[in-house]
Motif scaffolding. Sequence first.
Motif, mmCIF file in Angstrom:
data_model
loop_
_atom_site.group_PDB
_atom_site.id
_atom_site.type_symbol
_atom_site.label_atom_id
_atom_site.label_comp_id
_atom_site.label_asym_id
_atom_site.label_seq_id
_atom_site.Cartn_x
_atom_site.Cartn_y
_atom_site.Cartn_z
ATOM 1 N N SER A 178 0.843 -1.191 0.000
ATOM 2 C CA SER A 178 0.000 0.000 0.000
ATOM 3 C C SER A 178 0.878 1.241 0.000
ATOM 4 N N GLN A 179 0.242 2.409 -0.194
ATOM 5 C CA GLN A 179 1.001 3.652 -0.286
ATOM 6 C C GLN A 179 0.172 4.811 0.219
ATOM 7 N N ASP A 180 0.870 5.874 0.616
ATOM 8 C CA ASP A 180 0.227 7.105 1.061
ATOM 9 C C ASP A 180 1.070 8.277 0.552
ATOM 10 N N PRO A 181 0.532 9.161 -0.312
ATOM 11 C CA PRO A 181 -0.831 9.254 -0.841
ATOM 12 C C PRO A 181 -1.179 8.092 -1.783
ATOM 13 N N ASP A 182 -2.495 7.869 -1.965
ATOM 14 C CA ASP A 182 -2.971 6.803 -2.835
ATOM 15 C C ASP A 182 -2.618 7.081 -4.282
#
Length: 646
Positions: free
Chosen positions: A402-406
């Motif tokens: 997963s990542q942030d920001p999307d």
Amino acid sequence: MSRVLAGRYELLEQIGEGGMAVVYKSRDKLLNRYVAIKILKPEFTKDLKLVDSFKKESQAAASLVHPNIVGVYDVGREGNINYIVMELVEGKILSDIIKEEGPLDYKRAINIGQQIAAGLSCAHKNHIIHKDVKPHNVLVTNDGVAKITDFGIAKFVDNATIVGNADTVMGSVHYFSPEQARGGYVDEKSDIYSLGIVMYEMVTGKVPFDGDNPVTVALMHMNNEMVPPSQIVSGIPPVLEQIIMKATDKIQVNRFKSADEMMEALKNVDLISSIVGDSVYLHRGNGGNSRPNNPLEKVEDREIIPAEGEIVDMGKKNKNGKKKVRLNKVKITAIVIALICAIPVSGLIYHLISSSGGEITVPDLSGKTVTEATEELEKLGLNLEEGDKVYDSEYDEGQIVSQDPDADSKVKKGKVVTVSISKGAKEGTVPNIVGKSYDDAVYLIKKYGYEVGDVTIGESDLPKDTVITQTPEAGDEVKPGRSIDFVVSAGEDESKVTMPKLLGLTLEKAKEELKEAGLTVGATDEGTSDVYSAGQIMWQQIGAGESVEKGASVNLKISSGTEASGPKTVALNIDFSDAKNLVFFLTVTVSDESGTRNIFTRDQRLKEQGSEELSLTGTGQGTVTVLFDNEVALKKNVNFNTGEIY
């Protein structure tokens, strides 16, 4: 004219007539206003289904209140007279305007198109689909207001209308969508397609598809590519052409999502014109002659000065006290591209003016390694930061989960993207082996403490020995030691080959093609042909592109040349068992070298008759199409020279 309906509607004079109804200018004595009254012709009053549809669907249209829709005030029946009371519009029918003045100036076409889209938006939001959007159903007032009429009213069938089962109207053939031609699912995007055709006709003065009969035109909508408007009339803005081509895409999902979206796109064309002027469009000038395309000319009171590499400067004024706006060519191009893609320009222009660095779209990093993701982000001017390490059955150890920001988020240059990294599947969780090779699947199964179970082979487009499915599924919590079954791909079926095209080849060349494909020549025969010269292959047993067993023999027919000219007769037996209704309409269309014609046009038949034998007369080679209630029941090739139907 002294006739009064319902004690209040005084019929004054006939102002229009269609295939199904007559329209009168009338006066509503109760409200003291002029109205238009549409009266169903007497010959249709005995058709109870049509009368019921006339009433119910008109009542539905009466619920629509919008400045771009002709208002329906009342629906009623008096004796054998069925009537609809509508708003009286003083003006012209759009079809007459196009006929008299077309092609229309693109700005005028945009204005009318926006108004039609606005009316359709209102209808669609009320769950009403017009199904017959065309210039004949658009009235333009003397003040230039476009109003759509005939919402959802079943139309009389004439030589420009196609109908579906039970005489339900599918639309006017020159304007209806491919899905209407197929008798498929019709939704709001079908109206959008028809509006696109109307826009096309407004800017070019002609419809994109035309033919000798409705079936021919319907097939064009389904199969033929549309000639871009700019190839017919010069000076059409590329942005407008893109809108028309998007609205008339043959695939529904590729069109505008809604009438509102199309209306917004048309508004944006007006906006870009006000920013860069007409000169941005090719071949626009005095007398239609081309001139240099300079989007940076002076526009009204705004002096646009090209300045490569500079951002917009709204602060300085020229000698006349007017503000200077500096836009480089890249940003002018960005605005035009945004319009083509139907991006709201207001937001785009605001961004161009207020931001010197611009925003960057964050890419999807799922499944990538840290090294791969770092390289991709650095190219975009973004930075990567490693976050948590987590258990995950979908992604292998070391891959980003997963990542942030999307993904697809908009960020400034230099933004840090934090990623979570997989530690692999947690103990007791089944790993994901779908898409892995057989060897990798075995390795992962054993790595997580499971046993290899039953391995079977299945058909798939995936490479040979690639895992297609697994049991238990990835992510299931199962105690180590249990077996995991999986299916692997058999790969391409090497026992099958693709049949090559042999038509037009000599026998020797055909033999070479078959040998190269792993096939052989079977029986050969001769026949006359007006299409293929003597010695050329005129028929092959298996069609080109079909899958066939390797080593199979293929029968061929070789042309002996043309036969004496003149029409020939071929017998065709039509089986009625496929008819959906007990009473249905039969249409038979024949196309040959002399053209296309209907043998029967909506002739009534009874399914219980079983079948019917027809004698088809024609020349050369062609096709015969049989329709039951306007649905294709049979389509075959006909060789009138040899008497073959295949």
